[in-house]
Design a protein around this motif. Structure first.
Motif, PDB file in Angstrom:
ATOM      1  N   ASP A  99     -66.856 -24.724 -11.428  1.00 57.79           N
ATOM      2  CA  ASP A  99     -67.209 -25.084 -10.726  1.00 57.79           C
ATOM      3  C   ASP A  99     -68.146 -25.696  -9.500  1.00 57.79           C
ATOM      4  O   ASP A  99     -68.636 -26.608  -9.332  1.00 57.79           O
ATOM      5  N   GLN A 111     -68.526 -36.671 -12.976  1.00 58.72           N
ATOM      6  CA  GLN A 111     -67.606 -36.368 -13.927  1.00 58.72           C
ATOM      7  C   GLN A 111     -66.686 -37.700 -13.674  1.00 58.72           C
ATOM      8  O   GLN A 111     -66.671 -37.965 -12.777  1.00 58.72           O
ATOM      9  N   PHE A 114     -60.873 -37.769 -14.858  1.00 60.39           N
ATOM     10  CA  PHE A 114     -59.398 -37.076 -15.760  1.00 60.39           C
ATOM     11  C   PHE A 114     -60.526 -36.162 -16.239  1.00 60.39           C
ATOM     12  O   PHE A 114     -61.962 -36.034 -16.838  1.00 60.39           O
ATOM     13  N   LEU A 115     -59.965 -34.166 -15.473  1.00 63.37           N
ATOM     14  CA  LEU A 115     -60.774 -33.411 -16.224  1.00 63.37           C
ATOM     15  C   LEU A 115     -60.432 -32.422 -16.370  1.00 63.37           C
ATOM     16  O   LEU A 115     -58.995 -32.365 -16.272  1.00 63.37           O
ATOM     17  N   THR A 116     -60.158 -31.537 -17.093  1.00 64.13           N
ATOM     18  CA  THR A 116     -59.720 -30.451 -17.585  1.00 64.13           C
ATOM     19  C   THR A 116     -61.140 -28.682 -17.880  1.00 64.13           C
ATOM     20  O   THR A 116     -62.558 -29.248 -17.499  1.00 64.13           O
ATOM     21  N   ALA A 117     -59.905 -28.380 -17.796  1.00 65.70           N
ATOM     22  CA  ALA A 117     -61.089 -26.897 -17.978  1.00 65.70           C
ATOM     23  C   ALA A 117     -61.982 -26.685 -18.355  1.00 65.70           C
ATOM     24  O   ALA A 117     -63.375 -26.228 -18.615  1.00 65.70           O
ATOM     25  N   ARG A 118     -61.883 -27.423 -20.189  1.00 69.21           N
ATOM     26  CA  ARG A 118     -62.942 -27.226 -21.021  1.00 69.21           C
ATOM     27  C   ARG A 118     -63.993 -27.843 -20.660  1.00 69.21           C
ATOM     28  O   ARG A 118     -64.591 -27.329 -21.131  1.00 69.21           O
ATOM     29  N   SER A 119     -63.794 -29.537 -20.500  1.00 63.98           N
ATOM     30  CA  SER A 119     -64.650 -29.901 -19.969  1.00 63.98           C
ATOM     31  C   SER A 119     -65.605 -29.683 -19.052  1.00 63.98           C
ATOM     32  O   SER A 119     -67.231 -29.690 -18.869  1.00 63.98           O
ATOM     33  N   ARG A 121     -66.798 -26.185 -17.924  1.00 62.43           N
ATOM     34  CA  ARG A 121     -66.900 -24.844 -18.423  1.00 62.43           C
ATOM     35  C   ARG A 121     -68.057 -25.885 -19.667  1.00 62.43           C
ATOM     36  O   ARG A 121     -68.897 -24.942 -19.734  1.00 62.43           O
ATOM     37  N   ARG A 122     -67.798 -26.502 -20.787  1.00 54.59           N
ATOM     38  CA  ARG A 122     -68.514 -27.643 -21.285  1.00 54.59           C
ATOM     39  C   ARG A 122     -69.942 -27.508 -20.743  1.00 54.59           C
ATOM     40  O   ARG A 122     -70.755 -27.209 -20.979  1.00 54.59           O
ATOM     41  N   GLU A 138     -66.259 -18.377 -15.910  1.00 58.78           N
ATOM     42  CA  GLU A 138     -65.262 -17.815 -14.787  1.00 58.78           C
ATOM     43  C   GLU A 138     -64.863 -17.070 -13.832  1.00 58.78           C
ATOM     44  O   GLU A 138     -64.108 -16.984 -12.704  1.00 58.78           O
TER      45      GLU A 138
END
Length: 492
Positions: A99, A111, A114-119, A121-122, A138
């Motif tokens: 973050d 960005q 809509f965000l995801t934890a995977r996006s 991190r990527r 993390e």
């Protein structure tokens, strides 16, 4: 046409003249080191380039066009990105490293909605890969040490596609390996045509990276050097006098043993070691980042505990459970990160020079709870004169001072009352040559006190100490007959 052309820039703060006609040219793909003693005007010039402050007069042109950013966001949009020495504001404590790396992306809308934890991190992993750093995505930002916080700041700055990257003391908290990786990153930026303004007091950094070095003194550019840089001449230009960096004379006679460690173990499973330090002696412990230097000092100050062995202070068993017990025994400490450990936050009561010095002594100075400014002011005035602190008054905000002058105030705090053992963790971090000489003189002036210093820079250790020891894998190496340190990996 140069990337940046700064001509005759001036800036004053009341009666204090920070810049008195500074000029600087930076070509595309050039690494320029900006050298100068604390208070020379480096920070003010960087703030003007970064959009934090405006110049009173003079001109700045970027790519041939007038450039006067009013905010850091405007400067970034023009391609000027700064990584400051203090990394306290790089991330929000409860956010993860991933973050923190994407904070600028969140603010400026890069960005998707809509965000995801995977996006997240990527994208964060891509930023780290480009920077050449390896960080735990993390982990909470608040759990990182100074070195990793610095890496987050640099990686995030690189992701903003800067044309001019300003790095302010970037290796101050980095290990040898991390500094080497940073060197490769900076040289890679140069190869891609990105310019770097590099501010550092470490000559090893400048020798490894800089195409040119420009020296500021008294708010003006007074000298410039091309590669290979003549550092003796550069440092003399910085401080305006011949440099006397000779190692101090060893004390002819030392007092009794003040600190004794017997079979001490910093962590379970690590090698035990012994140590004796005598009254009036200055002992430096050097070694790479993570070797255990800070852990040893924090155990002596009661913020950690030894895993085994015994400590003695003036011949009596010594095992402080907390800093209050250490202070009561006459053990005082200036920790590595002065901004987080020794200074009150900006705009808080107690953020003046006088209040910073008096803070740990309030119960003794004002036993009945009634506070008067007389004692504080008196002690602060003595410290300003003794240590050469550049300040307008003892009631000036500590945050208005340069890094070297802040460090002098932190040292003055522990000189205001007698102590038996002074612990200094990286006391010269972000401190220029002139201020370092003043601090060394103050450390060595008190022969009734014992001083234990942790520093990652072997040259600094030799400059200040009567005896230099090397720590490796959380244990001290056996002492040699010579008082010079055993060879270390080259440290930037």
């Amino acid at each position: 046409m140069p990337l940046i052309d700064i001509e005759n820039v001036r800036r004053s703060f009341g009666s204090t003249r920070a810049l008195a006609g500074a000029s600087l040219v930076i070509e595309r793909g050039e690494i320029v080191a900006l050298m100068g003693a604390n208070g020379a005007g480096k920070s003010t010039l960087v703030k003007i380039l970064s959009g934090v402050q405006a110049a009173d007069s003079g001109s700045i042109r970027m790519n041939g066009q007038a450039c006067a950013p009013q905010t850091p966001a405007q400067a970034a949009a023009r391609g000027v990105v700064t990584v400051h020495q203090s990394t306290d504001l790089v991330g929000i404590p409860d956010l993860t490293v991933a973050d923190a790396l994407l904070l600028n992306h969140f603010v400026d809308g890069r960005q998707p909605f809509f965000l995801t934890a995977r996006s997240v991190r990527r994208t964060a992993a891509d930023i780290l890969r480009e920077a050449g750093f390896d960080l735990p995505l993390e982990r909470r930002f608040s759990e990182l040490g100074p070195a990793d916080r610095q890496l987050v700041a640099i990686a995030r700055a690189l992701s903003m596609k800067a044309q001019l990257l300003i790095l302010d003391e970037p290796t101050a908290s980095l290990s040898t390996e991390e500094a080497s990786r940073l060197y490769q990153t900076v040289l890679g930026l140069k190869a891609r045509g990105i310019s770097v303004l590099y501010i550092s007091h470490r000559t090893a950094d400048i020798a490894a990276l800089a195409d040119r070095a420009v020296v500021l003194r008294g708010g003006k550019d007074v000298a410039a050097f091309t590669r290979p840089i003549n550092f003796n001449a550069a440092i003399e230009a910085m401080i305006g006098r011949p440099l006397n960096a000779a190692r101090p004379q060893a004390r002819a006679a030392l007092g009794p043993v003040v600190l004794e460690l017997r079979a001490v173990q910093l962590h379970r499973g690590t090698a035990r070691f012994d140590l004796q330090v005598r009254e009036g002696e200055v002992v430096a412990i050097t070694g790479v980042l993570g070797a255990g230097k800070s852990r040893l000092l924090s155990a002596l100050f009661g913020t950690h505990h030894f895993a085994g062995g015994q400590a003695f202070l003036d011949g009596r068993a010594y095992a402080p459970r907390n800093p209050a017990e250490a202070l009561a025994a006459g053990v005082v400490m200036a920790a590595e990160d002065r901004h987080r450990s020794s200074l009150m936050p900006r705009d808080w009561p107690g953020e003046t020079i006088a209040a910073t010095i008096s803070l740990p002594h309030l119960p003794r100075w004002y036993p009945r709870g009634l506070m008067f400014s007389g004692r504080e002011t008196q002690e602060a005035n003595k410290a300003i004169a003794r240590l050469g602190i550049k300040a307008q008054s003892p009631h000036q905000s500590i945050w208005a001072l340069s890094g070297g002058n802040q460090q002098k105030v932190v040292l003055a705090r522990w000189e205001a009352e007698p102590s038996r053992l002074l612990l200094l963790d990286e006391p010269f971090q972000g401190v220029d040559v002139g201020a370092r000489q003043d601090i060394i003189a103050a450390i060595r002036a008190d022969r009734s006190r014992t001083t234990l210093i942790a520093t990652s820079d072997a040259e600094e250790a030799l400059e200040v100490a009567d005896r230099v020891l090397v720590m490796e894998n959380h244990s001290l190496r056996p002492e040699h007959q010579s008082d010079a340190p055993a060879p270390l990996e080259e440290h930037a």
